[in-house]
Scaffold this motif. Structure first.
Motif, PDB file in Angstrom:
ATOM      1  N   LEU A  21      -7.387   2.098   0.051  1.00  0.00           N
ATOM      2  CA  LEU A  21      -6.488   1.182  -0.622  1.00  0.00           C
ATOM      3  C   LEU A  21      -6.865   0.926  -2.071  1.00  0.00           C
ATOM      4  O   LEU A  21      -6.041   0.446  -2.859  1.00  0.00           O
ATOM      5  N   CYS A  31      -2.103   3.506  -4.595  1.00  0.00           N
ATOM      6  CA  CYS A  31      -1.764   2.665  -3.438  1.00  0.00           C
ATOM      7  C   CYS A  31      -1.339   1.297  -3.950  1.00  0.00           C
ATOM      8  O   CYS A  31      -2.161   0.369  -4.042  1.00  0.00           O
ATOM      9  N   TYR A  67       0.811  -1.223   0.000  1.00  0.00           N
ATOM     10  CA  TYR A  67       0.000   0.000   0.000  1.00  0.00           C
ATOM     11  C   TYR A  67       0.846   1.276   0.000  1.00  0.00           C
ATOM     12  O   TYR A  67       0.497   2.251  -0.659  1.00  0.00           O
ATOM     13  N   ASN A  81       0.550   8.975  -3.363  1.00  0.00           N
ATOM     14  CA  ASN A  81       0.005   7.785  -2.709  1.00  0.00           C
ATOM     15  C   ASN A  81      -0.666   8.214  -1.401  1.00  0.00           C
ATOM     16  O   ASN A  81       0.021   8.616  -0.459  1.00  0.00           O
ATOM     17  N   PHE A 116      -2.044   6.568   1.012  1.00  0.00           N
ATOM     18  CA  PHE A 116      -1.639   5.781   2.177  1.00  0.00           C
ATOM     19  C   PHE A 116      -0.315   6.310   2.723  1.00  0.00           C
ATOM     20  O   PHE A 116      -0.169   6.566   3.922  1.00  0.00           O
TER      21      PHE A 116
END
Length: 425
Positions: free
Chosen positions: A200, A205, A171, A213, A215
């Motif tokens: 996610l 991710c 992730y 990203n 995450f």
């Protein structure tokens, strides 16, 4: 043709049935340096901030967050260097806490503690396991409603630094950097929020992607708010030595080592396979929870290395079964409800641990995952949606009978970033 892949602390040899076209991609052969020597060099030339003994000067105490045992980092060998630097800064070992960044995974065993702590205990440092459900400080709310929660031990420390391993992460793009504290020492609310399917499912991710990203951004914000000031990170090679090491500002260090990791873990694949044998090895193949990352890496990396309708074989002993932590137990319970049910429930609140079931179910929706040689009873594996086989030969013969012809063998699938062969990285 005989092939070997890791299996626990040893290797597992198997014979490939006739009729298969076999591809075993050549991974980069990079020199490894002794961990302590690499750490010493990195600490002597920090990136993005002053040396540790300068950066920590004036701090009343310090906390060192170390990865759990599944990361394969011999933290105990490196801690003396950090204790020496902190002592030069005026922080004696008796004022240092070493915290195992467990997230929602099980606590450390006595043997693991010895490896993670090393001689730090004899010098007076205190060792503790992180528990995401007790002793948590509320740090407020971050972007998008992100609940910022971290261990009270971390929040109360005057100086926080972390050890970490930079490797492909399902992730975050790459582990290490801010993640050791931002997730490993986070409260359950933070872990649950960051591991929800809503987050996610974002196309950024995925393994190998850090820019944009969400995450990775959430992890950074939680760790930054928690006060992490310094990181010592490594890119590890198959021999356990350091392919690269970096120290200094967590963000700068992570960015530099992620670039090295992209090259170190690139897996050039000519074409998507009908069947892949995904090797894992110790310590990750102790539990099914961790081992399934090998299957998802081959599908969600930069290249889908196994075609839709194909099969991924996981030769893993799994002496801990699905895993002993609360997250691992949730993973198994969620899969028993069926992959289809999991994928249809992405909008409900997911408890931390269920996200690994969800991402595994995404693979199962289009591919078969067969667990080979595991101590987990076949009936239990089938109840979770996995296939089972006693040997790799048995599983390959069954796949061949169903029409499989192209075989991909990836001995270190957890450390693999599949890319098109010949592509510039």
């Amino acid at each position: 043709m005989k092939v070997e892949v890791p299996f626990g602390s040893r290797t597992l040899a198997f014979e490939v049935p006739k009729g298969y076209e076999v591809e075993i991609p050549a991974t980069p052969s990079l020199p490894e340096e002794d961990l302590v020597a690499a750490a010493r060099k990195a600490l002597a030339a920090p990136a993005g901030c002053p040396a540790l003994e300068v950066k920590a000067r004036g701090a009343a105490d310090a906390l060192v967050a170390v990865p759990d045992a599944t990361r394969g980092l011999a933290s105990g060998r490196i801690l003396p260097l950090l204790l020496d630097a902190l002592e030069k800064a005026g922080v004696p070992p008796s004022k240092v806490t070493v915290l195992a960044a467990l997230g929602l995974h099980r606590g450390t065993t006595e043997a693991e503690r010895a490896a993670l702590h090393g001689e730090a205990a004899a010098r007076g440092a205190v060792f503790a396991d992180h528990d995401p459900r007790t002793g948590i400080r509320d740090l407020g709310t971050g972007p998008g409603g992100l609940p910022l929660r971290v261990a009270e031990r971390v929040a109360a420390s005057a100086f926080v630094l972390s050890l970490g391993v930079v490797e492909p992460h399902q992730y975050a793009g790459f582990s290490g950097g801010w993640k050791t504290v931002g997730i490993g020492c986070a409260g359950e609310e933070t872990i649950t929020f960051t591991h929800s399917p809503r987050l996610l499912a974002h196309p950024r991710c995925r393994p190998g992607v850090t820019d944009g990203n969400p995450f990775a951004d959430a992890v950074k914000e939680n760790a930054r708010r928690a006060g992490v000031k310094f990181a010592l990170n490594f890119v590890l090679g198959p021999g356990g030595g350091a392919v690269a090491a970096g120290a200094g500002d967590p963000g700068v260090t992570h960015r530099l080592l992620s670039a090295r990791a992209r090259d170190a873990f690139a897996l050039p694949v000519k074409a998507a396979a009908d069947v892949a044998v995904a090797g894992v090895g110790a310590p990750k193949d102790a539990s099914l929870y961790q081992a399934t990352r090998a299957a998802t890496n081959l599908v969600f990396g930069p290249l889908e290395a196994v075609r839709a309708g194909g099969t991924i074989l996981l030769p893993v002993p799994c002496p801990e079964g699905v895993g002993a932590g609360v997250g691992e137990r949730r993973f198994a319970e969620a899969l028993r409800a069926g992959p289809g049910a999991l994928l249809s429930e992405r909008d409900r609140p997911f408890a931390a641990g269920e996200q690994r079931a969800w991402i595994t179910a995404r693979v199962m929706a289009t591919r078969r995952i067969v667990v080979v040689g595991s101590s987990i009873p076949a009936a239990d594996l089938h109840a979770m949606g996995f296939g089972s086989a006693a040997t790799v030969e048995e599983a390959l013969s069954a796949a061949a009978a169903a029409g499989a012809k192209r075989l991909l063998v990836v001995p270190r699938a957890l450390a693999a970033l599949p890319v098109p062969a010949g592509a510039r990285r």
